[in-house]
Design a protein around this motif. Structure first.
Motif, PDB file in Angstrom:
ATOM      1  N   ARG A 196     -59.850 -76.655   2.311  1.00 38.02           N
ATOM      2  CA  ARG A 196     -60.370 -76.042   3.522  1.00 38.02           C
ATOM      3  C   ARG A 196     -61.298 -77.015   4.248  1.00 38.02           C
ATOM      4  O   ARG A 196     -61.845 -77.944   3.652  1.00 38.02           O
ATOM      5  CB  ARG A 196     -61.136 -74.746   3.205  1.00 38.02           C
ATOM      6  N   ARG A 246     -54.732 -80.870  15.678  1.00 41.62           N
ATOM      7  CA  ARG A 246     -53.961 -82.055  15.291  1.00 41.62           C
ATOM      8  C   ARG A 246     -52.620 -82.112  16.019  1.00 41.62           C
ATOM      9  O   ARG A 246     -52.058 -83.188  16.208  1.00 41.62           O
ATOM     10  CB  ARG A 246     -53.734 -82.055  13.777  1.00 41.62           C
ATOM     11  N   ASN A 247     -52.117 -80.964  16.405  1.00 40.90           N
ATOM     12  CA  ASN A 247     -50.830 -80.889  17.090  1.00 40.90           C
ATOM     13  C   ASN A 247     -50.997 -80.620  18.579  1.00 40.90           C
ATOM     14  O   ASN A 247     -50.068 -80.155  19.237  1.00 40.90           O
ATOM     15  CB  ASN A 247     -49.972 -79.782  16.459  1.00 40.90           C
ATOM     16  N   ARG A 284     -56.204 -77.723  12.213  1.00 47.95           N
ATOM     17  CA  ARG A 284     -54.745 -77.900  12.150  1.00 47.95           C
ATOM     18  C   ARG A 284     -54.122 -77.766  13.527  1.00 47.95           C
ATOM     19  O   ARG A 284     -53.233 -78.538  13.906  1.00 47.95           O
ATOM     20  CB  ARG A 284     -54.144 -76.887  11.179  1.00 47.95           C
ATOM     21  N   ALA A 285     -54.595 -76.800  14.296  1.00 49.05           N
ATOM     22  CA  ALA A 285     -54.054 -76.598  15.642  1.00 49.05           C
ATOM     23  C   ALA A 285     -54.361 -77.782  16.549  1.00 49.05           C
ATOM     24  O   ALA A 285     -53.525 -78.200  17.359  1.00 49.05           O
ATOM     25  CB  ALA A 285     -54.608 -75.308  16.234  1.00 49.05           C
ATOM     26  N   THR A 322     -61.309 -81.937  20.403  1.00 53.84           N
ATOM     27  CA  THR A 322     -62.016 -81.071  19.458  1.00 53.84           C
ATOM     28  C   THR A 322     -63.377 -80.632  19.981  1.00 53.84           C
ATOM     29  O   THR A 322     -63.725 -79.448  19.929  1.00 53.84           O
ATOM     30  CB  THR A 322     -62.175 -81.798  18.114  1.00 53.84           C
ATOM     31  N   THR A 372     -60.421 -74.456   9.250  1.00 48.98           N
ATOM     32  CA  THR A 372     -59.181 -75.070   8.769  1.00 48.98           C
ATOM     33  C   THR A 372     -58.039 -74.889   9.765  1.00 48.98           C
ATOM     34  O   THR A 372     -57.356 -75.860  10.136  1.00 48.98           O
ATOM     35  CB  THR A 372     -58.788 -74.474   7.407  1.00 48.98           C
ATOM     36  N   GLU A 373     -57.805 -73.659  10.198  1.00 45.98           N
ATOM     37  CA  GLU A 373     -56.709 -73.392  11.122  1.00 45.98           C
ATOM     38  C   GLU A 373     -56.968 -74.041  12.488  1.00 45.98           C
ATOM     39  O   GLU A 373     -56.045 -74.546  13.138  1.00 45.98           O
ATOM     40  CB  GLU A 373     -56.511 -71.887  11.291  1.00 45.98           C
ATOM     41  N   GLU A 414     -64.841 -81.119   3.769  1.00 43.44           N
ATOM     42  CA  GLU A 414     -63.622 -80.578   3.186  1.00 43.44           C
ATOM     43  C   GLU A 414     -63.842 -80.226   1.726  1.00 43.44           C
ATOM     44  O   GLU A 414     -64.575 -80.910   1.007  1.00 43.44           O
ATOM     45  CB  GLU A 414     -62.472 -81.581   3.320  1.00 43.44           C
TER      46      GLU A 414
END
Length: 217
Positions: free
Chosen positions: A180, A45-46, A42-43, A51, A38-39, A176
């Motif tokens: 999460r 995406r910014n 998120r990281a 990936t 999850t984290e 998902e």
């Protein structure tokens, strides 16, 4: 080129296990887990980082932290450890519905590895060759990605591969649930190189890397 470092059999705690699973009962096993990413997601995406390349680097970081995942055999079937193992990974040609296999030198600095691997993927994304950069050095480990489907089990059946001690990884599609994000990961291991304890430790250490993606700039 790096040379493997022989293991001192006189002091190696796994000597009997190694000899049993290499000679008496040649044995590989697979382990499939769901990693909470999850984290990590998120990281990414910014971040402009990719990936797939980030996933490969994370795998390479734990591989290179643990000797049991860098093992190989000498010509006399004696165990040795590579100083570094580089990732060999697949890229998909959607038009042809075929894939190619390339490799990139591992670097402990994520940004350095990312830029080199991303350029490699761009350069060969339309390749019609199985190995567009050659077969790679002997000190590599394999990573495949199946982003089209998730899975709860995955097993490779490799004929006459009893001398291949490097791990093999297969990544699946994100799932998902309850807010999460989970990543299926299959780990193929030679039992002469690593036991269940070592594979479980690998998974836990990889989970920690994904849980704290401060390394993603």
């Amino acid at each position: 080129m790096d040379s493997p470092i022989p293991i001192d059999l006189a002091t190696w705690p796994r000597r009997q296990h190694f000899e049993h699973y290499l000679h008496a009962v040649p044995c590989t096993y697979s382990m499939t887990v769901e990693l909470d990413v999850t984290e990590f997601v998120r990281a990414l995406r910014n971040s402009p980082r990719r990936t797939y390349v980030a996933q490969i680097w994370a795998l390479g970081t734990i591989v290179n932290a643990r000797e049991e995942f860098r093992m190989c055999l000498t010509e006399s079937d004696a165990p040795a450890v590579w100083p570094v193992l580089h990732p060999s990974f697949t890229l998909f040609n959607a038009e042809r519905e075929t894939f190619s296999s390339v490799w990139a030198p591992y670097d402990p600095d994520f940004a350095t590895f990312h830029d080199g691997a991303a350029a490699l993927l761009d350069r060969h994304r339309d390749s019609t060759e199985f190995f567009p950069v050659g077969g790679g050095p002997p000190n590599t480990f394999d990573v495949s990605s199946l982003p089209w489907a998730s899975f709860t089990g995955f097993n490779l059946n490799i004929r006459d591969a009893w001398r291949h001690l490097a791990p093999i990884f297969t990544l699946g599609r994100y799932q998902e649930g309850d807010g999460r994000v989970f990543l299926p990961l299959a780990l193929q291991v030679h039992h002469a190189a690593a036991d269940g304890f070592h594979s479980a430790r690998f998974v836990n250490e990889l989970q920690a890397v994904f849980a704290d993606p401060s390394w993603v700039p």
